[in-house]
Scaffold this motif. Structure first.
Motif, PDB file in Angstrom:
ATOM      1  N   VAL A 345      68.069  45.331  30.879  1.00  0.00           N
ATOM      2  CA  VAL A 345      66.822  45.682  30.952  1.00  0.00           C
ATOM      3  C   VAL A 345      66.171  45.767  32.032  1.00  0.00           C
ATOM      4  N   ALA A 346      66.384  44.897  33.170  1.00  0.00           N
ATOM      5  CA  ALA A 346      65.655  44.665  34.315  1.00  0.00           C
ATOM      6  C   ALA A 346      66.074  46.007  35.265  1.00  0.00           C
ATOM      7  N   ALA A 347      67.144  46.329  35.354  1.00  0.00           N
ATOM      8  CA  ALA A 347      67.643  47.318  35.990  1.00  0.00           C
ATOM      9  C   ALA A 347      67.044  48.712  35.462  1.00  0.00           C
ATOM     10  N   ALA A 348      67.199  48.845  34.090  1.00  0.00           N
ATOM     11  CA  ALA A 348      66.458  49.939  33.362  1.00  0.00           C
ATOM     12  C   ALA A 348      65.091  50.285  33.867  1.00  0.00           C
ATOM     13  N   ALA A 349      64.309  48.985  34.059  1.00  0.00           N
ATOM     14  CA  ALA A 349      62.817  49.182  34.246  1.00  0.00           C
ATOM     15  C   ALA A 349      62.469  49.656  35.511  1.00  0.00           C
ATOM     16  N   ARG A 350      63.224  49.130  36.407  1.00  0.00           N
ATOM     17  CA  ARG A 350      63.352  49.739  37.832  1.00  0.00           C
ATOM     18  C   ARG A 350      63.696  51.167  37.950  1.00  0.00           C
ATOM     19  N   LEU A 351      64.794  51.579  37.450  1.00  0.00           N
ATOM     20  CA  LEU A 351      64.957  52.673  37.181  1.00  0.00           C
ATOM     21  C   LEU A 351      63.746  53.880  36.789  1.00  0.00           C
ATOM     22  N   TYR A 352      63.399  53.313  35.639  1.00  0.00           N
ATOM     23  CA  TYR A 352      62.343  54.102  35.067  1.00  0.00           C
ATOM     24  C   TYR A 352      61.110  54.244  36.073  1.00  0.00           C
ATOM     25  N   ALA A 353      60.863  53.173  36.775  1.00  0.00           N
ATOM     26  CA  ALA A 353      59.686  53.086  37.768  1.00  0.00           C
ATOM     27  C   ALA A 353      60.067  54.350  38.867  1.00  0.00           C
ATOM     28  N   ALA A 354      61.209  54.287  39.135  1.00  0.00           N
ATOM     29  CA  ALA A 354      61.702  55.116  40.406  1.00  0.00           C
ATOM     30  C   ALA A 354      61.552  56.494  39.810  1.00  0.00           C
ATOM     31  N   ALA A 355      62.104  56.758  38.546  1.00  0.00           N
ATOM     32  CA  ALA A 355      62.172  57.982  38.107  1.00  0.00           C
ATOM     33  C   ALA A 355      60.742  58.817  37.820  1.00  0.00           C
ATOM     34  N   ALA A 356      59.847  57.925  37.397  1.00  0.00           N
ATOM     35  CA  ALA A 356      58.277  58.196  37.423  1.00  0.00           C
ATOM     36  C   ALA A 356      57.919  58.628  38.728  1.00  0.00           C
ATOM     37  N   ARG A 357      58.077  58.046  39.859  1.00  0.00           N
ATOM     38  CA  ARG A 357      57.632  58.275  41.056  1.00  0.00           C
ATOM     39  C   ARG A 357      58.210  59.825  41.726  1.00  0.00           C
ATOM     40  N   ALA A 358      59.277  59.972  40.988  1.00  0.00           N
ATOM     41  CA  ALA A 358      60.239  61.303  41.506  1.00  0.00           C
ATOM     42  C   ALA A 358      59.646  62.622  40.714  1.00  0.00           C
ATOM     43  N   ALA A 359      58.952  62.085  39.525  1.00  0.00           N
ATOM     44  CA  ALA A 359      58.781  63.245  38.612  1.00  0.00           C
ATOM     45  C   ALA A 359      57.691  64.280  39.114  1.00  0.00           C
ATOM     46  N   THR A 360      58.018  65.458  38.921  1.00  0.00           N
ATOM     47  CA  THR A 360      57.043  66.589  39.400  1.00  0.00           C
ATOM     48  C   THR A 360      56.107  67.042  38.232  1.00  0.00           C
ATOM     49  N   ASN A 361      56.347  66.704  36.947  1.00  0.00           N
ATOM     50  CA  ASN A 361      55.532  67.047  35.821  1.00  0.00           C
ATOM     51  C   ASN A 361      54.697  65.727  35.380  1.00  0.00           C
ATOM     52  N   LEU A 362      53.520  66.045  35.183  1.00  0.00           N
ATOM     53  CA  LEU A 362      52.536  64.544  34.880  1.00  0.00           C
ATOM     54  C   LEU A 362      52.790  64.009  33.388  1.00  0.00           C
ATOM     55  N   ALA A 363      53.202  65.056  32.486  1.00  0.00           N
ATOM     56  CA  ALA A 363      53.422  64.354  31.274  1.00  0.00           C
ATOM     57  C   ALA A 363      54.719  63.423  31.326  1.00  0.00           C
ATOM     58  N   GLU A 364      55.855  63.994  31.976  1.00  0.00           N
ATOM     59  CA  GLU A 364      56.768  63.216  32.206  1.00  0.00           C
ATOM     60  C   GLU A 364      56.860  61.944  32.972  1.00  0.00           C
ATOM     61  N   ARG A 365      56.083  62.083  34.019  1.00  0.00           N
ATOM     62  CA  ARG A 365      55.758  60.829  34.932  1.00  0.00           C
ATOM     63  C   ARG A 365      55.140  60.015  34.154  1.00  0.00           C
ATOM     64  N   ASP A 366      53.962  60.161  33.092  1.00  0.00           N
ATOM     65  CA  ASP A 366      53.319  59.354  32.459  1.00  0.00           C
ATOM     66  C   ASP A 366      54.335  58.466  31.382  1.00  0.00           C
ATOM     67  N   HIS A 367      55.076  59.410  30.668  1.00  0.00           N
ATOM     68  CA  HIS A 367      56.118  58.928  29.663  1.00  0.00           C
ATOM     69  C   HIS A 367      57.056  57.920  30.494  1.00  0.00           C
ATOM     70  N   LEU A 368      57.635  58.019  31.789  1.00  0.00           N
ATOM     71  CA  LEU A 368      58.547  57.227  32.304  1.00  0.00           C
ATOM     72  C   LEU A 368      57.862  56.173  32.758  1.00  0.00           C
ATOM     73  N   THR A 369      56.364  56.121  33.107  1.00  0.00           N
ATOM     74  CA  THR A 369      55.795  55.004  33.530  1.00  0.00           C
ATOM     75  C   THR A 369      55.747  54.065  32.365  1.00  0.00           C
ATOM     76  N   ARG A 370      55.188  54.634  31.141  1.00  0.00           N
ATOM     77  CA  ARG A 370      55.177  53.836  29.951  1.00  0.00           C
ATOM     78  C   ARG A 370      56.512  53.111  29.785  1.00  0.00           C
ATOM     79  N   GLU A 371      57.559  53.741  29.738  1.00  0.00           N
ATOM     80  CA  GLU A 371      58.761  53.217  29.421  1.00  0.00           C
ATOM     81  C   GLU A 371      59.249  52.005  30.464  1.00  0.00           C
ATOM     82  N   ALA A 372      58.927  52.239  31.651  1.00  0.00           N
ATOM     83  CA  ALA A 372      59.080  50.923  32.652  1.00  0.00           C
ATOM     84  C   ALA A 372      58.296  50.000  32.240  1.00  0.00           C
ATOM     85  N   ALA A 373      56.800  50.094  31.835  1.00  0.00           N
ATOM     86  CA  ALA A 373      55.921  48.956  31.483  1.00  0.00           C
ATOM     87  C   ALA A 373      56.289  48.469  30.174  1.00  0.00           C
ATOM     88  N   ARG A 374      56.765  49.256  29.292  1.00  0.00           N
ATOM     89  CA  ARG A 374      57.515  48.620  28.090  1.00  0.00           C
ATOM     90  C   ARG A 374      58.510  47.567  28.086  1.00  0.00           C
TER      91      ARG A 374
END
Length: 385
Positions: A345-374
């Motif tokens: 879970v810890a690695a997954a949270a870090r990766l979701y946050a990194a994926a959110a920073r790299a996302a170019t689509n706002l909706a996808e960025r918000d989704h990945l940020t929420r996944e990391a926060a979850r």
């Protein structure tokens, strides 16, 4: 007035002008002007012969645009205006217009824009709004595209594969502005399929219908992305799914499998499952193997890794992911998903946050940020915070 029917006539009308001797760029402009005039006058004064009215109006616009030429050119135009011998083949003209708009000399973005204007009958403003660019920018793009293909002979044999690829790009743009490009792509693909016997055109139409059928479930009313595993499948359009599956089956029966048929087969397997857990992931992996063979596309390999993770376990999916270039878009998001499934879970949270920073689509960025926060919230709860 049926605006859809009016736009269906645009390719054939443009084809008539070109066969009468008009150059493609001027003919396309003339047809656009005739279309605008029809939209303004037909509601109160509908013609008996819609196609004949458009041809006459467009030809007059073309003649108006060329009156500055020499008297010899003018006489040639008047001769060209005489009725052509024998019936014209609307299907052939329409298909050749698709070929021209998808000509290999055009960039993908120019081919898409020219297709939407010359074949789809959309205005430059509508296309610009759909692509979120200024109208002047889109006008320049379309003008350059028309200049690029100005020397192409209208009766040169075209490549249906380039047309199918352009329509796929149109579909992927989805919805923006007043024009729903996904629905426009479906309309245009139906038209191409009606005048050709090409398995990949059918495969693309099936793929579009199967994806479009799930549209209402993909986002919440406020625009939040809903992953496939959490979608409300009662919102899926079952009639559209049934049509897509039937079209796909008719294409597969011809035993000329191409990449769009394979993508549609994968989409059909998702649509066939009553729940996410009931998805036939083993068969989906087999179709992805076929798609890798056909395309060797890194994005396909990325999606295959997800399917392998569902079919054979997250660790096997991560092993498949190692065969993909980490710079492929959404790589970190896929790794995060598989790491979470594997219990890290810890690695997954870090990766979701990194994926959110790299996302170019706002909706996808918000989704990945929420996944990391979850995942971070879950970890804190487990530690008693």
């Amino acid at each position: 007035m049926d605006e859809g029917l009016l736009r269906e006539l645009i390719p054939a009308v443009t084809g008539v002008l070109v066969r009468r001797g008009a150059d493609f760029a001027t003919a396309e402009d003339a047809v656009q002007e005739a279309l605008l005039r029809a939209l303004a006058t037909w509601p109160n004064d509908p013609p008996r012969d819609a196609k004949g009215w458009l041809i006459t109006a467009a030809w007059r616009k073309f003649l108006d645009a060329t009156r500055a030429q020499s008297s010899r050119s003018a006489r040639e135009l008047l001769v060209a205006a005489e009725p052509l011998p024998g019936p014209t083949d609307d299907a052939a003209d329409t298909l050749q217009l698709y070929f021209m708009c998808a000509h290999p000399s055009l960039t993908p973005s120019s081919a898409v824009a020219l297709t939407l204007r010359a074949v789809g009958g959309l205005t430059t403003r509508q296309i610009a709004e759909a692509y979120l660019v200024p109208e002047a920018t889109m006008a320049q793009r379309i003008s350059r595209a028309k200049r690029t293909v100005s020397g192409v002979r209208f009766d040169d044999l075209g490549d249906i594969a380039t047309v199918v690829r352009v329509l796929y790009l149109v579909f992927n743009e989805g919805y923006s502005g007043e024009i729903d490009l996904a629905e426009e792509a479906i309309r245009l693909t139906r038209q191409v399929r009606s005048i050709t016997d090409h398995e990949e055109t059918s495969g693309l139409l099936a793929l579009m219908l199967l994806h479009h059928a799930r549209r209402e479930a993909r986002t919440t009313p406020d625009g939040t992305l809903v992953p496939l595993a959490r979608q409300d499948r009662t919102l899926w359009d079952t009639a559209m799914i049934a049509e897509g599956v039937a079209i796909l089956q008719s294409a597969l029966d011809k035993d000329q499998v191409g990449e769009f048929q394979v993508q549609a087969a994968i989409a059909a397997l998702h649509a066939d499952a009553q729940t996410f857990e009931e998805t036939d992931w083993v068969q989906i992996v087999e179709w992805y193997d076929e798609l890798v063979r056909l395309t060797d596309n890194p994005v396909v390999r990325l999606n295959r890794a997800v399917a392998v993770g569902e079919a054979d376990g997250a660790l096997t999916g991560l092993a498949a992911l190692e065969q993909v270039d980490p710079e492929v878009p959404r790589y970190r998001a896929v790794e995060a998903y598989l790491r979470e499934r594997a219990g890290d879970v810890a690695a997954a949270a870090r990766l979701y946050a990194a994926a959110a920073r790299a996302a170019t689509n706002l909706a996808e960025r918000d989704h990945l940020t929420r996944e990391a926060a979850r995942l971070n919230s879950s970890a804190l709860r487990e530690r008693g915070f």
